[in-house]
Design an enzyme around this catalytic site. Structure first.
Site, mmCIF file in Angstrom:
data_model
loop_
_atom_site.group_PDB
_atom_site.id
_atom_site.type_symbol
_atom_site.label_atom_id
_atom_site.label_comp_id
_atom_site.label_asym_id
_atom_site.label_seq_id
_atom_site.Cartn_x
_atom_site.Cartn_y
_atom_site.Cartn_z
ATOM 1 N N CYS A 109 3.655 16.313 26.911
ATOM 2 C CA CYS A 109 3.586 17.443 25.978
ATOM 3 C C CYS A 109 2.404 17.267 25.039
ATOM 4 C CB CYS A 109 4.896 17.555 25.201
ATOM 5 S SG CYS A 109 4.947 18.988 24.095
ATOM 6 N N CYS A 205 13.337 17.691 23.600
ATOM 7 C CA CYS A 205 13.500 19.025 23.018
ATOM 8 C C CYS A 205 14.194 20.008 23.950
ATOM 9 C CB CYS A 205 12.151 19.578 22.557
ATOM 10 S SG CYS A 205 10.967 19.865 23.898
#
EC number: 2.8.1.13
Length: 360
Positions: A109, A205
């Site tokens: 990410c 997440c």
């Protein structure tokens, strides 16, 4: 704009770290722009599971980031990277698990979204720099930019940032790299930020409930990776319900009767086998890395480095030898437990990050 005053985009996640980053830069007189990445549709998770989301980058976090930006009187944008996140992070996360690897999506990410796509958006706004709340440091040396550990060893996040290129480090700053978490929260309280006491997220997440097996089966389906649990001797000890349910070093949840404690020592996804053995079988002296990146140029020969094979792993002495095709061989002075394909191995020279790659 003066030479000292800069236009800086701050990646705001809604947490205390990025909020303090934005506030301190505004206090220093810079032109600050807040930007939050929308990377996953949390409403679909809540609808399926009847829960609210408490992980980073959720709708609540976007709301908190917006409120902080309003209190600082800075422009604020939400950029939608959901398709990019699905393709570059979630799909690889699933691919790795179903191939017998244990992935680290946070590194990806950072690499693919924050320091490629978000940095590109910052440049489109004619920003001089992109700032994040990472606990790490970038310093310029005669030969180029160098990534260093954050000064607070308990919060250092340099492990997640080893993929940074020279071009990216020239345009990225980490204002919190010289601070401790306690100092950051003290700044948040002093600046009267509404997130001063906000708890930190510990979850992936897009798996806010921590149930990654449920997530994988919803994405790819279950049942097709079932197979045998096999001892290193070749003896079949039982059955499992998916190789992706296991990771190297796992001891609990095996459901096996044996004279000694057993650990997962290998995952053979091609043959749908989970291989177990006694603790000595976990020890690994040598590993190979793929997709290796170097902070500066690749060294011409072997190096003596300290190597970290997981975020919370203590660095250990090793010899690192660059190979062709962006690969490298790492030989530890002392065999290490928990060497897991799919995780990152990062090389350090003291506080300095020399490079890293993915354990193959």
């Amino acid at each position: 704009m003066s030479a000292t005053k800069k236009r800086i985009v701050v990646a705001m996640s809604g947490g205390v770290d990025s909020s303090v980053t934005a506030a301190l830069l505004k206090e220093q007189g810079h032109e600050v722009i807040g930007m939050t990445m929308q990377i996953w549709d949390y409403s679909s998770f809540a609808e399926k599971n009847g829960e609210t989301c408490g992980s980073c980058c959720s709708h609540d976090d976007v709301h908190d980031a917006r409120r902080v930006a309003e209190s600082l009187d800075i422009p604020f944008y939400v950029v939608n990277f959901e398709k990019d996140f699905q393709r570059q992070v979630i799909d690889r996360f699933c691919d790795d698990y179903f191939a017998g690897r244990t992935p680290n999506p946070c590194v990806l990410c950072n690499q693919r979204l924050k320091f490629e796509l978000l940095l590109r958006r910052a440049r489109e706004l004619e920003a001089d720099l992109l700032a994040t709340g990472h606990y790490a440091r970038i310093e310029r040396e005669p030969e180029g930019f160098v990534l260093r550990k954050g000064l607070d060893p308990a919060k250092d996040q340099s492990y997640f940032l080893f993929t940074l290129t020279q071009e990216e480090m020239a345009r990225v700053i980490f204002p919190l790299g010289v601070m401790s978490k306690e100092e950051v929260r003290a700044h948040a309280a002093r600046l009267n930020l509404r997130v001063a006491e906000k708890a930190e997220s510990q979850d992936i997440c897009f798996v806010p409930d921590g149930d990654y097996v449920r997530f994988l089966e919803e994405e790819r389906g279950g049942g097709h990776m079932d197979g045998e649990i096999v001892h290193v001797s070749g003896q079949v000890l039982g059955r499992h319900r998916g190789t992706y349910r296991y990771t190297i070093g796992q001891r609990k949840g095996l459901g096996l009767a044996w004279s000694e404690p057993l650990y997962v020592v290998a995952i053979d996804a091609a043959n749908k086998r989970v291989v177990v053995g006694e603790k000595p079988h976990l020890a690994v002296r040598e590993l190979r890395l793929r997709e290796v990146t170097w902070s500066l140029a690749a060294p011409p020969g072997e190096l003596r480095m300290a190597c970290r094979i997981r975020y919370r792993h203590h660095e250990v002495p090793a010899t690192v030898t660059p190979l062709e095709h962006d690969e490298a061989c790492v030989v530890f002075d002392t065999p290490q437990n928990g060497v897991t394909p799919g995780q990152a191995a990062v090389f350090y020279d003291g506080y300095r990050v020399v490079g890293g790659g993915w354990i193959a």
